[in-house]
Design a protein around this motif. Structure first.
Motif, mmCIF file in Angstrom:
data_model
loop_
_atom_site.group_PDB
_atom_site.id
_atom_site.type_symbol
_atom_site.label_atom_id
_atom_site.label_comp_id
_atom_site.label_asym_id
_atom_site.label_seq_id
_atom_site.Cartn_x
_atom_site.Cartn_y
_atom_site.Cartn_z
ATOM 1 N N ALA A 22 4.348 0.315 -8.807
ATOM 2 C CA ALA A 22 3.362 -0.308 -9.701
ATOM 3 C C ALA A 22 3.742 -0.024 -11.158
ATOM 4 O O ALA A 22 4.144 1.095 -11.495
ATOM 5 N N ARG A 23 3.601 -1.050 -12.009
ATOM 6 C CA ARG A 23 3.911 -0.852 -13.427
ATOM 7 C C ARG A 23 2.744 -0.229 -14.193
ATOM 8 O O ARG A 23 2.952 0.385 -15.218
ATOM 9 N N PHE A 24 1.532 -0.388 -13.685
ATOM 10 C CA PHE A 24 0.364 0.201 -14.348
ATOM 11 C C PHE A 24 0.548 1.727 -14.373
ATOM 12 O O PHE A 24 0.962 2.320 -13.397
ATOM 13 N N ASN A 25 0.243 2.342 -15.498
ATOM 14 C CA ASN A 25 0.502 3.785 -15.697
ATOM 15 C C ASN A 25 1.996 4.092 -15.532
ATOM 16 O O ASN A 25 2.391 5.027 -14.821
ATOM 17 N N GLU A 26 2.786 3.291 -16.202
ATOM 18 C CA GLU A 26 4.245 3.366 -16.017
ATOM 19 C C GLU A 26 4.833 4.732 -16.387
ATOM 20 O O GLU A 26 5.831 5.157 -15.797
ATOM 21 N N LEU A 27 4.202 5.393 -17.333
ATOM 22 C CA LEU A 27 4.683 6.733 -17.691
ATOM 23 C C LEU A 27 4.768 7.604 -16.428
ATOM 24 O O LEU A 27 5.712 8.380 -16.240
ATOM 25 N N VAL A 28 3.768 7.462 -15.580
ATOM 26 C CA VAL A 28 3.714 8.248 -14.340
ATOM 27 C C VAL A 28 4.604 7.620 -13.268
ATOM 28 O O VAL A 28 5.425 8.308 -12.640
ATOM 29 N N THR A 29 4.473 6.304 -13.072
ATOM 30 C CA THR A 29 5.172 5.700 -11.929
ATOM 31 C C THR A 29 6.693 5.688 -12.119
ATOM 32 O O THR A 29 7.433 5.733 -11.151
ATOM 33 N N SER A 30 7.142 5.656 -13.389
ATOM 34 C CA SER A 30 8.600 5.717 -13.596
ATOM 35 C C SER A 30 9.128 7.078 -13.147
ATOM 36 O O SER A 30 10.238 7.189 -12.626
ATOM 37 N N ARG A 31 8.303 8.109 -13.289
ATOM 38 C CA ARG A 31 8.728 9.449 -12.836
ATOM 39 C C ARG A 31 8.673 9.558 -11.311
ATOM 40 O O ARG A 31 9.486 10.247 -10.692
ATOM 41 N N LEU A 32 7.698 8.892 -10.730
ATOM 42 C CA LEU A 32 7.651 8.874 -9.257
ATOM 43 C C LEU A 32 8.907 8.187 -8.719
ATOM 44 O O LEU A 32 9.516 8.639 -7.744
ATOM 45 N N LEU A 33 9.282 7.087 -9.391
ATOM 46 C CA LEU A 33 10.475 6.352 -8.959
ATOM 47 C C LEU A 33 11.734 7.212 -9.120
ATOM 48 O O LEU A 33 12.582 7.248 -8.220
ATOM 49 N N CYS A 79 5.649 3.140 -1.185
ATOM 50 C CA CYS A 79 4.850 2.541 -2.265
ATOM 51 C C CYS A 79 4.466 3.608 -3.280
ATOM 52 O O CYS A 79 3.924 4.660 -2.915
ATOM 53 N N LEU A 80 4.750 3.319 -4.535
ATOM 54 C CA LEU A 80 4.517 4.302 -5.596
ATOM 55 C C LEU A 80 3.560 3.733 -6.635
ATOM 56 O O LEU A 80 3.770 2.634 -7.154
ATOM 57 N N GLY A 81 2.526 4.476 -6.930
ATOM 58 C CA GLY A 81 1.551 4.025 -7.919
ATOM 59 C C GLY A 81 0.749 5.203 -8.429
ATOM 60 O O GLY A 81 0.879 6.333 -7.934
ATOM 61 N N ALA A 82 -0.079 4.948 -9.432
ATOM 62 C CA ALA A 82 -0.936 6.005 -9.988
ATOM 63 C C ALA A 82 -2.278 5.384 -10.350
ATOM 64 O O ALA A 82 -2.353 4.568 -11.265
ATOM 65 N N VAL A 83 -3.278 5.757 -9.579
ATOM 66 C CA VAL A 83 -4.633 5.289 -9.888
ATOM 67 C C VAL A 83 -5.360 6.459 -10.555
ATOM 68 O O VAL A 83 -5.574 7.504 -9.940
ATOM 69 N N ILE A 84 -5.686 6.260 -11.811
ATOM 70 C CA ILE A 84 -6.292 7.347 -12.584
ATOM 71 C C ILE A 84 -7.722 6.946 -12.943
ATOM 72 O O ILE A 84 -7.945 5.850 -13.471
ATOM 73 N N GLN A 85 -8.644 7.836 -12.658
ATOM 74 C CA GLN A 85 -10.052 7.543 -12.950
ATOM 75 C C GLN A 85 -10.238 7.532 -14.459
ATOM 76 O O GLN A 85 -10.091 8.538 -15.112
ATOM 77 N N GLY A 86 -10.529 6.371 -14.972
ATOM 78 C CA GLY A 86 -10.717 6.292 -16.421
ATOM 79 C C GLY A 86 -12.152 5.974 -16.723
ATOM 80 O O GLY A 86 -13.063 6.561 -16.139
ATOM 81 N N GLN A 87 -12.332 5.015 -17.591
ATOM 82 C CA GLN A 87 -13.689 4.646 -17.952
ATOM 83 C C GLN A 87 -14.197 3.495 -17.089
ATOM 84 O O GLN A 87 -15.263 2.966 -17.327
ATOM 85 N N THR A 88 -13.398 3.097 -16.107
ATOM 86 C CA THR A 88 -13.838 2.028 -15.205
ATOM 87 C C THR A 88 -14.033 2.610 -13.808
ATOM 88 O O THR A 88 -13.639 3.746 -13.546
ATOM 89 N N THR A 89 -14.632 1.817 -12.945
ATOM 90 C CA THR A 89 -14.819 2.265 -11.556
ATOM 91 C C THR A 89 -13.745 1.681 -10.649
ATOM 92 O O THR A 89 -13.885 1.685 -9.428
ATOM 93 N N HIS A 90 -12.664 1.208 -11.291
ATOM 94 C CA HIS A 90 -11.575 0.575 -10.563
ATOM 95 C C HIS A 90 -11.139 1.403 -9.352
ATOM 96 O O HIS A 90 -10.977 0.883 -8.250
ATOM 97 N N HIS A 91 -10.963 2.704 -9.583
ATOM 98 C CA HIS A 91 -10.433 3.564 -8.520
ATOM 99 C C HIS A 91 -11.318 3.556 -7.270
ATOM 100 O O HIS A 91 -10.838 3.698 -6.155
ATOM 101 N N GLU A 92 -12.628 3.376 -7.465
ATOM 102 C CA GLU A 92 -13.542 3.413 -6.322
ATOM 103 C C GLU A 92 -13.241 2.273 -5.352
ATOM 104 O O GLU A 92 -13.487 2.377 -4.164
#
Ligand code: DLZ
Length: 161
Positions: A22-33, A79-92
């Motif tokens: 996933a490109r979202f939160n790329e700072l994190v996912t590029s390191r996972l990759l 599959c590599l991604g980073a779901v970070i709880q921010g100011q939205t409820t997206h993660h839920e």
């Protein structure tokens, strides 16, 4: 007791691996990759055994993983991604559905789909798990892939019907 025991070996052999990132939160996912690629290299995978596919965010991981798993071209899909709880409820909405999608594809296709998605409260926690003090979840997903692919290779084929 000395039962027959099947353990997976951690070697790439001739297996082919897809990494969906996933490109979202790329700072994190590029390191996972990075962690994932490094682990594949260290376990003997050549460049031509590895395909990297990028998607916009973690929500898109299951669909693309499913297509790759059904292609017959890969022994495992990480599959590599980073779901970070921010100011939205997206993660839920996303975490459980994504996990469910991976599981469904694995069971339907017999191709392991590995869960290398961080589900964290903060960016700091995510970075800790992407090559920081808490290891690298991308590397862990690849290790799990290597092990499960080898275990599956040692098991009897499933019966038809
Ligand atoms: C929209 C969104 C949000 C708010 N947060 C994340 C996140 O923390 N991690 C992640 O991988 N993706 C996030 N996304 C993007 C969605 O996964 C998806 O790409 C878009 O909603 C488009 O379908």
């Amino acid at each position: 007791m000395n039962p027959r025991t099947i353990d997976g070996r951690l070697a790439a052999g001739n297996s082919r691996f897809a990494l969906v990132v996933a490109r979202f939160n790329e700072l994190v996912t590029s390191r996972l990759l990075e962690g994932a690629l490094d682990t594949l290299r260290r376990h003997g995978a050549a460049e031509e055994q590895v395909t990297v596919v990028r998607v916009p965010g973690s929500f898109e991981l299951p669909l693309v993983a499913d297509r790759l798993a059904r292609s017959g071209q890969f022994d495992a899909v990480c599959c590599l991604g980073a779901v970070i709880q921010g100011q939205t409820t997206h993660h839920e909405y996303i975490n459980q559905q994504v996990a469910r999608g991976f599981m469904q594809t694995s069971l339907e296709t017999g191709v392991p789909v590995l869960f290398g998605v961080l589900t964290c409260q903060t960016m700091e926690q995510a970075l800790d798990r992407a090559g920081g003090k808490a290891g690298n979840k991308g590397a862990e997903a690849v290790l799990a892939a290597l092990e499960v692919v080898d275990v599956l290779g040692q098991l009897p084929e499933a019966e038809q019907g």
